[in-house]
Design an enzyme around this catalytic site. Structure first.
Site, PDB file in Angstrom:
ATOM      1  N   ARG A  95       0.852  -1.016   0.075  1.00  0.00           N
ATOM      2  CA  ARG A  95      -0.235   0.271   0.115  1.00  0.00           C
ATOM      3  C   ARG A  95       1.133   1.077   0.325  1.00  0.00           C
ATOM      4  O   ARG A  95       1.996   1.231   0.916  1.00  0.00           O
ATOM      5  CB  ARG A  95      -1.061  -0.208   1.230  1.00  0.00           C
ATOM      6  CG  ARG A  95      -2.142  -1.051   1.370  1.00  0.00           C
ATOM      7  CD  ARG A  95      -2.739  -0.904   2.738  1.00  0.00           C
ATOM      8  NE  ARG A  95      -2.856  -0.116   3.390  1.00  0.00           N
ATOM      9  CZ  ARG A  95      -3.251   0.321   4.417  1.00  0.00           C
ATOM     10  NH1 ARG A  95      -5.109   0.127   4.240  1.00  0.00           N
ATOM     11  NH2 ARG A  95      -3.191   1.240   5.586  1.00  0.00           N
ATOM     12  N   THR A 149      -1.338   7.043  -0.718  1.00  0.00           N
ATOM     13  CA  THR A 149      -2.979   7.131  -1.019  1.00  0.00           C
ATOM     14  C   THR A 149      -3.521   6.150  -0.416  1.00  0.00           C
ATOM     15  O   THR A 149      -4.547   5.959  -0.928  1.00  0.00           O
ATOM     16  CB  THR A 149      -2.681   6.517  -2.204  1.00  0.00           C
ATOM     17  OG1 THR A 149      -2.100   6.070  -2.532  1.00  0.00           O
ATOM     18  CG2 THR A 149      -1.420   8.556  -3.490  1.00  0.00           C
ATOM     19  N   ASP A 206       0.098  -3.604  11.906  1.00  0.00           N
ATOM     20  CA  ASP A 206       0.461  -3.908  10.209  1.00  0.00           C
ATOM     21  C   ASP A 206       0.675  -5.466   9.849  1.00  0.00           C
ATOM     22  O   ASP A 206       2.187  -6.038  10.534  1.00  0.00           O
ATOM     23  CB  ASP A 206       1.762  -3.420  10.206  1.00  0.00           C
ATOM     24  CG  ASP A 206       2.260  -3.398   8.646  1.00  0.00           C
ATOM     25  OD1 ASP A 206       2.195  -4.194   8.147  1.00  0.00           O
ATOM     26  OD2 ASP A 206       2.101  -2.512   7.973  1.00  0.00           O
ATOM     27  N   ASP A 236       4.617  -6.471   8.905  1.00  0.00           N
ATOM     28  CA  ASP A 236       5.672  -6.248  10.259  1.00  0.00           C
ATOM     29  C   ASP A 236       5.952  -6.809  11.092  1.00  0.00           C
ATOM     30  O   ASP A 236       6.493  -8.033  11.812  1.00  0.00           O
ATOM     31  CB  ASP A 236       5.307  -4.795  10.353  1.00  0.00           C
ATOM     32  CG  ASP A 236       5.800  -4.318   9.463  1.00  0.00           C
ATOM     33  OD1 ASP A 236       6.509  -4.178   8.584  1.00  0.00           O
ATOM     34  OD2 ASP A 236       5.313  -2.754   9.409  1.00  0.00           O
TER      35      ASP A 236
HETATM   36  C1  PRP Z   1      -1.197  -5.090   4.096  1.00  0.00           C
HETATM   37  C2  PRP Z   1      -2.157  -6.571   4.138  1.00  0.00           C
HETATM   38  C3  PRP Z   1      -3.000  -6.239   2.704  1.00  0.00           C
HETATM   39  C4  PRP Z   1      -3.083  -5.115   2.547  1.00  0.00           C
HETATM   40  C5  PRP Z   1      -4.596  -4.684   2.763  1.00  0.00           C
HETATM   41  O1  PRP Z   1      -0.580  -5.185   3.381  1.00  0.00           O
HETATM   42  O2  PRP Z   1      -0.927  -7.594   4.390  1.00  0.00           O
HETATM   43  O3  PRP Z   1      -1.921  -6.620   1.635  1.00  0.00           O
HETATM   44  O4  PRP Z   1      -2.286  -4.217   3.440  1.00  0.00           O
HETATM   45  O5  PRP Z   1      -4.988  -3.094   3.024  1.00  0.00           O
HETATM   46  P1  PRP Z   1      -6.080  -2.665   1.798  1.00  0.00           P
HETATM   47  O6  PRP Z   1      -7.307  -3.583   2.086  1.00  0.00           O
HETATM   48  O7  PRP Z   1      -6.488  -1.175   2.613  1.00  0.00           O
HETATM   49  O8  PRP Z   1      -5.618  -2.720   0.136  1.00  0.00           O
HETATM   50  P2  PRP Z   1       1.113  -4.176   3.100  1.00  0.00           P
HETATM   51  O9  PRP Z   1       0.844  -2.464   2.390  1.00  0.00           O
HETATM   52  O10 PRP Z   1       0.839  -3.272   4.609  1.00  0.00           O
HETATM   53  O11 PRP Z   1       2.157  -4.894   2.114  1.00  0.00           O
HETATM   54  P3  PRP Z   1       2.982  -5.831   3.389  1.00  0.00           P
HETATM   55  O12 PRP Z   1       2.181  -7.204   3.580  1.00  0.00           O
HETATM   56  O13 PRP Z   1       3.831  -6.272   2.468  1.00  0.00           O
HETATM   57  O14 PRP Z   1       3.467  -5.494   4.634  1.00  0.00           O
HETATM   58  N1  URA Z   2      -2.412  -3.618   6.789  1.00  0.00           N
HETATM   59  C1  URA Z   2      -2.387  -4.019   7.497  1.00  0.00           C
HETATM   60  O1  URA Z   2      -1.428  -4.789   7.910  1.00  0.00           O
HETATM   61  N2  URA Z   2      -3.128  -3.942   8.768  1.00  0.00           N
HETATM   62  C2  URA Z   2      -4.156  -3.091   8.986  1.00  0.00           C
HETATM   63  O2  URA Z   2      -5.240  -2.739   9.847  1.00  0.00           O
HETATM   64  C3  URA Z   2      -4.470  -2.150   7.442  1.00  0.00           C
HETATM   65  C4  URA Z   2      -3.949  -2.382   6.208  1.00  0.00           C
END
Ligand code: PRP
Ligand code: URA
Length: 209
Positions: free
Chosen positions: A104, A108, A200, A203
């Protein structure tokens, strides 16, 4: 509109409550996520078609039911979706695994795709797309579009925690895709994080906090 299944089971809810606690470290977080993914698999695969075959027990010949030759694929959205693969794959070891990489944008909150590798015959498989978090729904909706561009027509989406906002987006854009979650939380905060959520997920799985 696609169906939303909230898998409400004491074992799942208990494990999820431990995951939500900010004091829970990465090792326990990862183990619990995989355990919940396996437990959720019972529901996600509940209606797999069966066929009858003839076998011989030590006592006699008999008819027995086995899963019919339906091909399966598990597709995690990287990174956090990786945390659900082992649990599901332990139930269906023959499933192939594809990967869709998305993050993400911090400003944005829109998903940015950086990787996609799917089984060559993915269009012939029942695909379970997995990601622990359904927040705005942007990542799941885009990943589902990607799967459909590859010809997939039989897709389920499995997450751990869903926000109502994300459920709405997926249901509107992909009314054919059933959604499975362990909890439907309250809302998104100003940073598009799920409240109460668990923070997160990527993380916490990989210790990159
Ligand atoms: C997180 C999660 C989803 C997304 C959800 O990933 O694992 O993929 O956010 O958010 P959304 O419904 O608003 O799109 P992130 O972008 O943090 O990436 P990561 O898994 O690599 O940490
Ligand atoms: N991605 C995450 O990992 N946690 C949230 O709460 C939203 C997006």
């Amino acid at each position: 509109m696609s169906e939303l299944h909230v898998i409400d089971h004491p074992l799942i809810t208990h494990k999820l409550s431990i995951m939500r606690n900010k004091k829970t470290g990465s090792k326990d977080f990862r183990e619990l996520l995989n355990e919940i993914a396996m437990l959720m698999g019972y529901e996600v695969f509940r209606d797999l078609p069966m066929e009858e075959i003839t076998i011989e027990t030590p006592i006699c010949k008999t008819k027995a039911k086995v899963i019919a030759g339906r091909k399966l694929a598990i597709v995690p959205i990287l990174r956090a979706g990786l945390g659900m693969v082992d649990g599901l794959q332990s139930l269906v070891p023959v499933a192939k695994v594809g990967h869709i990489g998305m993050y993400r944008d911090p400003e944005t909150h829109k998903p940015v795709e950086y990787y996609c590798k799917l089984p060559a015959d993915v269009q012939d498989r029942l695909v379970v797309l997995v990601d622990p978090m359904l927040a705005t729904g942007g990542s799941a909706a885009d990943a589902l579009t990607k799967l459909k561009e590859h010809g997939c027509r039989n897709i389920r989406f499995m997450c751990l925690v869903a926000a109502p906002e994300g459920v709405k987006v997926v249901q509107e854009q992909h009314p054919d895709v059933e959604i499975f979650c362990a909890a439907l939380d309250d809302h998104l905060n100003e940073n598009a994080y799920i409240v109460p959520g668990l923070g997160d997920a990527g993380d916490r799985i990989f210790g990159t906090l």
